[in-house]
Design an enzyme around this catalytic site. Structure first.
Site, PDB file in Angstrom:
ATOM      1  N   ARG A  63      36.928  43.080  42.499  1.00 55.62           N
ATOM      2  CA  ARG A  63      37.087  42.175  43.520  1.00 55.62           C
ATOM      3  C   ARG A  63      36.002  41.377  43.942  1.00 55.62           C
ATOM      4  O   ARG A  63      34.903  41.943  43.957  1.00 55.62           O
ATOM      5  CB  ARG A  63      37.994  42.803  44.907  1.00 55.62           C
ATOM      6  CG  ARG A  63      39.288  43.279  44.491  1.00 55.62           C
ATOM      7  CD  ARG A  63      40.430  42.411  44.276  1.00 55.62           C
ATOM      8  NE  ARG A  63      41.672  42.924  44.308  1.00 55.62           N
ATOM      9  CZ  ARG A  63      42.192  43.346  43.051  1.00 55.62           C
ATOM     10  NH1 ARG A  63      41.528  43.376  42.138  1.00 55.62           N
ATOM     11  NH2 ARG A  63      43.268  43.931  43.119  1.00 55.62           N
TER      12      ARG A  63
ATOM     13  N   GLU B 282      38.946  33.331  46.332  1.00 53.10           N
ATOM     14  CA  GLU B 282      39.589  33.458  45.171  1.00 53.10           C
ATOM     15  C   GLU B 282      41.156  32.533  45.515  1.00 53.10           C
ATOM     16  O   GLU B 282      41.568  33.283  46.445  1.00 53.10           O
ATOM     17  CB  GLU B 282      39.836  34.564  44.801  1.00 53.10           C
ATOM     18  CG  GLU B 282      40.509  34.623  43.269  1.00 53.10           C
ATOM     19  CD  GLU B 282      40.512  36.149  42.553  1.00 53.10           C
ATOM     20  OE1 GLU B 282      41.623  36.598  42.288  1.00 53.10           O
ATOM     21  OE2 GLU B 282      39.316  36.573  42.438  1.00 53.10           O
TER      22      GLU B 282
ATOM     23  N   HIS C  34      40.429  35.420  36.846  1.00 51.50           N
ATOM     24  CA  HIS C  34      41.196  36.683  37.251  1.00 51.50           C
ATOM     25  C   HIS C  34      42.259  36.833  36.239  1.00 51.50           C
ATOM     26  O   HIS C  34      43.254  37.200  36.576  1.00 51.50           O
ATOM     27  CB  HIS C  34      41.749  36.749  38.705  1.00 51.50           C
ATOM     28  CG  HIS C  34      41.960  37.932  39.122  1.00 51.50           C
ATOM     29  ND1 HIS C  34      42.138  38.365  40.688  1.00 51.50           N
ATOM     30  CD2 HIS C  34      41.985  39.150  38.577  1.00 51.50           C
ATOM     31  CE1 HIS C  34      41.942  39.500  40.813  1.00 51.50           C
ATOM     32  NE2 HIS C  34      42.053  40.308  39.475  1.00 51.50           N
TER      33      HIS C  34
END
Length: 316
Positions: free
Chosen positions: A229, A258, A277
């Site tokens: 993360r 993000e 991602h």
């Protein structure tokens, strides 16, 4: 136990994906409405999760490996009597493969090769490296780490695996030569490793696990890869380290913030590789989740320990 008498629901209420239906039935359970179910396979987001569950629901399988959003939404806290499991480990092979790609791309100087429009062999030679004989530290040696180690070992890398307990990391393809240390001793690793892969869970305790001090202790040739993360790495400190050449580069499948906004420095730094991602894309995710569901439904029916149980005290 009559396995088929154990009922499992799939949510949200829209028609459930066929692969998940097959997984539940293949494990020996019967599909049912939520009101009659002992278990719930949840395929939606945290914001869609019911505020209340029927009293008969004993176990909930969540679709994500990282469950910080579920804690933030209060889902776990609202149902203290229910066992929750995550999908941790279900997507490990795909994410590990992506981490290896990012690391190799950095070490082999691939970003500059892709940008080149002429033959600059002498300029590139000094920067092209290898993983053979190098030390790669995997911070968070859970499912992703255990999948990544057998990919790195044949390339000749020495592995330091960092986990919470410090107990040796074992599994198929993991040699006894892998060094394992506990997270409490992570600080001693930074000056002695060549490259770092971040694969730890996102919790309040792991926020900015890698900051300015840690980056300053890495080698000028070190690449840091984050497939966990974005919050685990201090983005401002990382940008500064990349811009100054304090580290070799960064391969990031996750960022903070993000999505990474247009114009952010990470997009233009030549020693940063950013992927959106997509280490676990939808076309791969559902099939892997279905396999995980089938395994956990089978364990639930047999009264065995479930895969990836969530510990509310730890936050993952």
């Amino acid at each position: 136990m009559n396995r088929a008498a154990v009922t499992i629901a799939i949510g949200p209420a829209d028609p459930p994906p066929t692969l998940l239906e097959k997984a539940v039935v293949g494990a020996g359970a019967t599909l049912s409405d939520l009101g009659e179910a002992r278990g719930l396979i949840w395929a939606g987001d945290a914001c869609e999760f019911p505020d209340e569950l029927p009293a008969g629901v004993e176990w909930v399988q969540l679709p994500a490996a990282g469950v910080e959003d579920w804690f933030a939404a209060g889902v776990i806290a609202r149902h203290p009597g229910v066992r929750f499991t995550s999908a941790a480990g279900a997507f490990a092979a795909s994410v590990a493969e992506h981490a290896l790609m990012l690391l190799l791309a950095g070490v082999r100087y691939l970003p500059e090769h892709l940008r080149a429009s002429d033959w600059r062999q002498q300029d590139f030679f000094p920067h092209v490296g290898t993983l053979r004989g190098k030390t790669v530290t995997i911070v968070g040696a859970g499912g992703i780490g255990r999948a990544l180690i057998p990919m790195l070992v044949p390339l000749g890398a020495h592995i330091i695996a960092v986990n919470r307990s410090g107990r040796p990391v074992t599994g198929p393809g993991i040699p006894s030569s892998v060094e394992t240390i506990s997270a409490d001793h992570l600080g001693r690793v930074w000056p002695h490793t060549d490259h770092v892969v971040i694969a730890a869970p996102a919790t309040p305790a792991t926020r900015h696990l890698v900051g300015a001090d840690e980056l300053a202790r890495l080698k000028p040739s070190s690449w840091i890869v984050n497939v966990a993360r974005g919050s685990l790495v201090d983005t401002d400190a990382l940008v500064a380290a990349l811009a100054s050449g304090a580290i070799g580069g960064a391969g990031l499948d996750v960022t903070d913030p993000e999505p990474l906004p247009a114009g952010h420095p990470l997009w233009s730094l030549p020693n940063a590789i950013v992927t959106p991602h997509d280490s676990n894309p939808p076309q791969l995710r559902l099939a892997a989740f279905a396999d995980h569901v089938e395994a956990n439904v089978s364990r639930f029916l047999e009264g065995r320990q479930l895969l990836a149980p969530i510990d509310p005290a730890r936050g993952y």
